[in-house]
Design an enzyme around this catalytic site. Structure first.
Site, mmCIF file in Angstrom:
data_model
loop_
_atom_site.group_PDB
_atom_site.id
_atom_site.type_symbol
_atom_site.label_atom_id
_atom_site.label_comp_id
_atom_site.label_asym_id
_atom_site.label_seq_id
_atom_site.Cartn_x
_atom_site.Cartn_y
_atom_site.Cartn_z
ATOM 1 C CG HIS A 23 -45.143 -22.096 30.251
ATOM 2 N ND1 HIS A 23 -45.645 -22.363 31.723
ATOM 3 C CD2 HIS A 23 -44.989 -20.761 30.198
ATOM 4 C CE1 HIS A 23 -45.729 -21.032 32.268
ATOM 5 N NE2 HIS A 23 -45.283 -20.191 31.281
ATOM 6 C CE LYS A 168 -47.832 -13.976 33.963
ATOM 7 N NZ LYS A 168 -46.737 -12.993 33.719
ATOM 8 C CE LYS A 170 -48.072 -16.483 30.820
ATOM 9 N NZ LYS A 170 -47.556 -15.015 30.230
ATOM 10 C CG ASP A 199 -49.722 -12.225 30.829
ATOM 11 O OD1 ASP A 199 -50.229 -11.456 30.345
ATOM 12 O OD2 ASP A 199 -48.518 -12.656 30.960
ATOM 13 C CD GLU A 225 -48.397 -10.006 33.203
ATOM 14 O OE1 GLU A 225 -48.638 -10.541 34.079
ATOM 15 O OE2 GLU A 225 -47.373 -10.010 32.464
ATOM 16 C CG ASP A 251 -45.120 -8.108 30.582
ATOM 17 O OD1 ASP A 251 -44.183 -7.597 30.504
ATOM 18 O OD2 ASP A 251 -45.512 -9.279 30.323
ATOM 19 C CE LYS A 275 -42.175 -9.942 31.969
ATOM 20 N NZ LYS A 275 -42.937 -10.638 30.782
ATOM 21 C CD GLU A 329 -44.265 -12.970 35.992
ATOM 22 O OE1 GLU A 329 -45.433 -13.489 36.099
ATOM 23 O OE2 GLU A 329 -43.861 -12.405 34.919
HETATM 24 C C1 MUC Z 1 -45.339 -12.586 30.352
HETATM 25 O O1 MUC Z 1 -45.879 -12.308 29.519
HETATM 26 O O2 MUC Z 1 -45.589 -12.309 31.384
HETATM 27 C C2 MUC Z 1 -43.847 -14.595 32.511
HETATM 28 C C3 MUC Z 1 -44.437 -15.769 33.210
HETATM 29 C C4 MUC Z 1 -44.710 -16.773 32.411
HETATM 30 O O3 MUC Z 1 -45.046 -17.859 32.703
HETATM 31 O O4 MUC Z 1 -44.537 -16.159 31.023
HETATM 32 C C5 MUC Z 1 -44.021 -14.865 30.911
HETATM 33 C C6 MUC Z 1 -44.166 -14.001 30.164
HETATM 34 MG MG MG Z 2 -47.036 -10.857 30.851
#
Ligand code: MUC
Ligand code: MG
Length: 389
Positions: A23, A168, A170, A199, A225, A251, A275, A329
């Site tokens: 991940h 989402k 990354k 994000d 994000e 976030d 969160k 999520e």
């Molecule tokens: C984040 O920063 O949002 C949340 C879902 C994911 O895949 O990583 C996180 C952390």
């Molecule tokens: Mg995030």
């Protein structure tokens, strides 16, 4: 005093659980999660469980599995032991006297206390938290394998299975132009069948965000994000003022109610990612959500990639809030190779269904707790490949 609700014992353990695939986030690649599981026992024989998960050890913010374990066993557990579990606000105050900060650790203890009190009353936690307003929530999936073909195949499979239609992505580890190309290719492959968010996990400075966010939104992203550093509220305000940057979601910047207030006053974002861990628990999550509601800011049900325990607790508190408009999520259970509950929450027709039943509506599998307990397995810490940036 309700002597039956006296806290008799608090225990914490660190689990090590691999993820189903690497991940990849802006700050590193995780291949394992190390949630801290807290268990409390009450005088009436009831027990409750709580969880705090970090991402990449202390890479996401300051707390790590080891610091959480230390705070719970050394300070927070002793602060609540001998006290009445139902007096939650008083116990939060005691924890704050015993230990500054350490919000993830406090959230795990509070989560376990709420579970134990709810179970003592044979009621779901959502009932203690104000009552649920919905039975299910749209559930997003994170595309973060780092590989375009794999991300597209993963998204298409999940769409066909009617599990997720919010993705989402990354970004922030590569050059921004490469990220735009990556996101555009995913958008083209999905052909408008899903909504896309990104994000950045704080990776950009203000100028990089100003330069690239219009291209990101033109590629089909509607929600962005944490594009800039946690402290950079001024850049967030600037970005949020222009429509061509899409909707800005805070976030890492929105942890305590004071952070939420500052963002609201500055008009620095359109959405909060809620969160439970970073807000310091379920009750504090409701405080942050109240500020969002009063300031006309939306909310999104965020995750720290918890097991089904932390995810169900989050689902319970999210279910009590007015609709935030952006879904959730809570995908940790699906990203981990295994789980610590007997039965996972149901995901069907793109929605996560909030479990009823005592506590958080999930039953802990004690054998799994033992199996993944770091002190039993003698495994090392989270693998974070910072060289993979
Ligand atoms: C984040 O920063 O949002 C949340 C879902 C994911 O895949 O990583 C996180 C952390
Ligand atoms: Mg995030």
């Amino acid at each position: 005093m309700q002597t039956s609700l006296i806290v008799e014992r608090v225990q914490a353990r660190i689990l090590d659980m691999p993820t189903i695939r690497p991940h990849k986030l802006s700050f590193g690649t995780i291949q394992r999660q190390s949630p801290v599981i807290v268990q409390v026992w009450l005088a009436n024989g009831a027990t409750g469980f709580g969880e705090a998960a970090t991402i990449g050890g202390p890479s996401w913010n300051e707390e790590s599995p080891e610091s959480i374990h230390h705070a719970v066993t050394g300070y927070l557990g002793p602060a609540v032991t001998g006290q009445e579990a139902g007096r939650l606000e008083a116990l939060l105050a005691r924890m704050n006297m015993a230990c500054r900060g350490n919000w993830f650790a406090k959230s795990a203890v509070e989560m376990a206390l709420i579970d134990a009190v709810a179970r003592s009353n044979n009621m779901p936690a959502w009932q203690l938290l104000g009552g649920k307003q919905r039975e299910s929530m749209p559930l997003a999936w994170t595309l973060a394998s780092g590989d375009l073909e794999r991300d597209i195949a993963e998204a298409q499979k999940l769409l066909e299975a009617r599990r997720h239609r919010m993705f989402k992505i990354k970004i922030g580890a590569r050059a921004p132009a490469d990220d735009v190309a990556h996101v555009s290719a995913i958008a083209r492959a999905l052909g408008g069948k899903a909504t896309l968010t990104v994000d950045v996990n704080q990776a950009w400075d203000g100028n990089t965000a100003r330069r690239w966010l219009p291209e990101m939104t033109a590629a089909g992203v509607y929600l962005v994000e944490q594009p800039v550093a946690q402290w950079n509220v001024e850049a967030m305000r600037d970005l949020a003022a222009s429509r061509e940057n899409g909707l800005i979601m805070a976030d890492e910047t929105v942890c305590l109610p004071q952070d939420a207030m500052r963002l609201a006053r500055s008009e620095a974002c359109h959405v909060f990612s809620l969160k439970v861990a970073k807000h310091g628990g379920l009750l504090r999550t409701k405080k942050v959500a109240a500020i969002a509601e009063a300031a006309d800011i939306g909310w999104y049900g965020g995750t720290m990639l918890e097991t089904s325990l932390g995810s169900a607790a989050s689902a319970h508190v999210f279910s009590t809030l007015p609709d935030g408009g952006y879904g959730c999520e809570l995908l940790g259970p699906q990203l981990l190779v295994d789980d610590i509950v007997q039965k996972q929450m149901e995901v069907r027709d793109f929605e996560l269904h909030i479990p009823d039943g005592p506590g958080y509506g999930v039953e802990i599998d004690l054998e799994k707790l033992e199996r993944f307990d770091r002190s039993n397995a003698g495994r090392g810490t989270v693998v974070v490949d910072l060289g993979a940036r």
